[in-house]
Design an enzyme around this catalytic site. Structure first.
Site, mmCIF file in Angstrom:
data_model
loop_
_atom_site.group_PDB
_atom_site.id
_atom_site.type_symbol
_atom_site.label_atom_id
_atom_site.label_comp_id
_atom_site.label_asym_id
_atom_site.label_seq_id
_atom_site.Cartn_x
_atom_site.Cartn_y
_atom_site.Cartn_z
ATOM 1 N N THR B 160 0.795 -1.348 -0.120
ATOM 2 C CA THR B 160 0.045 0.142 0.051
ATOM 3 C C THR B 160 0.661 1.183 -0.019
ATOM 4 O OG1 THR B 160 -0.420 -0.186 2.590
ATOM 5 C CG2 THR B 160 -1.740 -1.055 1.070
ATOM 6 N N LYS B 186 4.121 -7.085 3.801
ATOM 7 C CA LYS B 186 3.818 -5.479 3.516
ATOM 8 C C LYS B 186 3.545 -4.850 4.876
ATOM 9 C CE LYS B 186 0.628 -3.610 2.985
ATOM 10 N NZ LYS B 186 -0.350 -2.780 4.033
ATOM 11 N N THR B 197 1.259 -9.582 11.894
ATOM 12 C CA THR B 197 1.248 -8.416 11.109
ATOM 13 C C THR B 197 0.494 -8.095 9.964
ATOM 14 O OG1 THR B 197 2.873 -6.751 10.245
ATOM 15 C CG2 THR B 197 3.195 -8.913 9.520
ATOM 16 N N GLU B 280 6.589 4.553 7.072
ATOM 17 C CA GLU B 280 5.912 5.873 6.465
ATOM 18 C C GLU B 280 6.749 6.863 6.781
ATOM 19 O OE1 GLU B 280 1.259 4.686 5.678
ATOM 20 O OE2 GLU B 280 2.060 5.771 7.270
ATOM 21 N N ASN B 404 0.152 10.583 5.963
ATOM 22 C CA ASN B 404 -1.297 10.269 6.671
ATOM 23 C C ASN B 404 -2.162 11.421 6.554
ATOM 24 O OD1 ASN B 404 -0.786 7.565 7.514
ATOM 25 N ND2 ASN B 404 0.985 8.438 8.234
ATOM 26 N N SER B 409 -5.357 6.024 3.718
ATOM 27 C CA SER B 409 -5.083 4.658 3.801
ATOM 28 C C SER B 409 -5.881 3.913 4.474
ATOM 29 C CB SER B 409 -3.525 4.461 4.465
ATOM 30 O OG SER B 409 -3.437 5.019 5.748
#
Lengths: 409, 409
Positions: B160, B186, B197, B280, B404, B409
């Site tokens: 993603t 991922k 996870t 991120e 974000n 997302s």
């Protein structure tokens, strides 16, 4: 940044209470950074302090001195506060410096060192610049005044990354006499108080016995300072002090206690909310109300989980009605066996979630309209009990990162 | 941003395992977003899933199907994964869509719907675009291949906000035969896995009975995926799957189990670390090692408290050796009665804290030199026991906020 325009309120003088400030240049020149608050002999004093295991030297000394005075049947007479340096993580040197500060002030005013409670805020881990602090005592004492405006100066003198002085005041009538409660606070980052905040100073001219004063402080802090969070980081220096000067009417009867507690709660809540409105980099003031919980602790756990979620906080910053992040945060809260099908989440007056997913009535346009406001209420009903809690928080912005990446607080 | 250059490893094919991908346009056109992984009939399969109460529909269905197959004495044959949509917070519709996806794939390959485990990742709360997903099944099946490069394509097909595909591989020798373990994962944000996870897929060609496979997965995940955090937000869709194809040597004897577990732990840890290196907005890869604790849980509590502190994370981003923030975070960790005078904190090879304050040997220059590195180790010794834990995390940057605040997302 800060949310809304919150001017410092006009405050009435309190009999026997004087406040003085000085520009001691503790961290930077040209700003008030040293504050002395004098209380009358008749006062009773209560305090709650950080539960951070690495509590700062002044916190340890303030607790010692308060205990010492109580054992002697009297109350501390002076609160000595500096900004620019937290005197935390400073080991033995820090303890010596905190004691020496109290002793120096005590000598100049003719009380014992234990009558002085020290408070510090600012950078952690640097030694206190004692020469500058001690040199600032005389000018701070010279400026002692009971004027209402001295509260505002004191409010300025305790700030760090805050963008404005924070005060709250209330009056009530007891037995035909007016009682006043004045308070100041500071705090903008490293804010998730645990039993207290960094820093709150509240004084009333009522007469209140110590055990009752302790209880009132604990109860009102639990529903104000202990219900706010900027960034989940509990400071090493948190302290909230409450003094009753004893010059006004006595608060003893149940009805008076209840009326006084209500007024005190208003002051405490306004001060706590003022911290969130001035949270580092904040653009949003967010009220999280959780009800339908099995216990107040459960409601607080859910509220703080949402309030600490970086993804919820960045969505608030972006004014993005990304309610999936709120749902995900509620879902990871430390609550056992909860039935997501009974959870209802409202954003302002817009229903987001019911029956385990997006509410049928929800529209993106309605959600976005609420998120665009600077003040946002999120209500979460867990559908399993009658307990509730309210927590106030801020968003996570680029400015929060800038402030904390660029400024060593 | 991402830390370091981590190329996707070359992977050996696994007998009976084929991977296929398609560009189904689930969220955006022109990128791999649908992945099918086929396992042989001889395989055993184990999975761990998110503990988020609002777990996504595909998580619920994957658990149901896995249980159903086990009750029938067989293993699931297909993993069906889409990115671009998490199918979480979607209520009854979400469950129907997850079931329908499995049924559609099952029909095309001639198995029962329960032989397909579904996984989704992406935006929470939007309905799955079923027409595009279903249309993508045929091309994904046509591209099924056992080539090593098909693992890399599958790694790309599950991303993603990740900036790169993440894989890890290991081989070991068992009874003179080679055993291979291949894994992809991922994850970049909403990362604080709790029992799993989002998402990890690991396959070996060894033969491993289901109870042992379950134990190996749980043990290795506990020391890898369950020891990472980007932002404390546990996803609704986390899942980590482990399959043993049964085509290679059997792992039964204690020595073989131990050797296999070591190799599996290497793969799991590399995959978990790959998520943190690609967190991120990250500019730092941080290893937090806590020892001298009374229990592993206590060590984890301290490590995660530091890892979640926004103030520590912004200091890491700024390369600012603001160790007072680390001390403050340790001090607020949920550990009862700990003696701060016994706590020792090292930043790389530089001692920061001892005897309750700054180490005598500490210099700002030495601290800053460590903080300037992209890979930083923080070691915290609590001085009260023999237990330890290691946690990996990232910093908090302007880019984290941008990603974000700008991306849903």
């Amino acid at each position: 940044m800060a949310v809304g325009n919150v001017p410092f309120p006009e405050m009435l003088p309190l009999n026997g209470v004087r406040l003085g400030t000085a520009m001691a240049g503790i961290k930077k020149p040209g700003r008030r950074d040293l504050v002395v608050i004098e209380l009358p002999e008749s006062a009773t004093v209560s305090g709650v302090f950080t539960r951070n295991a690495f509590c700062a030297a002044p916190v340890a000394v303030a607790k010692q001195h308060l205990e010492h005075c109580r054992a002697q049947g009297r109350s501390p007479r002076f609160w000595l506060i500096n900004t620019g340096n937290a005197n935390a993580g400073t080991g033995e040197t820090g303890m010596r410096d905190a004691h020496a500060s109290c002793a120096a002030l005590a000598e100049q005013v003719g009380v014992s060192a234990q009558d002085v409670l020290p408070f510090s805020t600012g950078v952690i881990g640097e030694p206190l610049p004692m020469d500058r602090l001690l040199a600032g005592l005389a000018p701070a004492l010279e400026s002692l005044s009971s004027d209402g405006v001295s509260w505002q100066h004191a409010g300025q003198g305790i700030l760090t990354t805050d963008t404005r002085a924070k005060g709250a005041t209330a009056t009530l009538e007891v037995h035909g006499q007016q009682v006043t409660i004045n308070g100041i606070t500071k705090g903008s980052g490293m804010i998730k108080p645990n039993m207290a905040t960094m820093l709150g100073f509240v004084v009333t001219d009522a007469a209140i016995e110590t055990p009752l004063l302790d209880r009132l402080l604990r109860e009102t802090v639990d529903h104000s300072f202990n219900c706010i969070t900027v960034d989940s980081d509990t400071s090493t220096n948190d302290a909230c002090m409450l003094a009753a000067t004893g010059t006004g009417p006595s608060i003893v009867d149940e009805g008076d206690v209840s009326a006084f507690r209500d007024a005190l709660q208003v002051v405490m809540t306004e001060l706590a909310q003022a911290i969130i409105r001035d949270a580092e980099g904040s653009t949003k003031f967010v009220t999280l109300h959780v009800d339908g919980a099995n216990s107040r602790q459960e409601a607080l756990d859910v509220a703080f989980t949402v309030a600490h979620s970086p993804l919820v906080k960045t969505a608030l910053y972006a004014s993005d009605a990304n309610w999936g992040r709120i749902l995900a945060a509620v879902g990871r809260a430390p609550v056992s066996d909860f039935d997501v099908n009974r959870v209802v989440i409202d954003l302002g007056d817009v229903r987001l979630v019911e029956n385990g997913g997006r509410a049928a009535s929800y529209t993106e346009a309605a959600g976005s309209a609420v998120m665009a406001q600077p003040e946002i209420a999120i209500r979460i009903n867990l559908g399993r009990g009658d307990e509730s809690a309210t927590v106030w928080t801020s968003d996570l912005s680029h400015d929060y990162v800038s402030i904390n990446a660029d400024y060593r607080s």
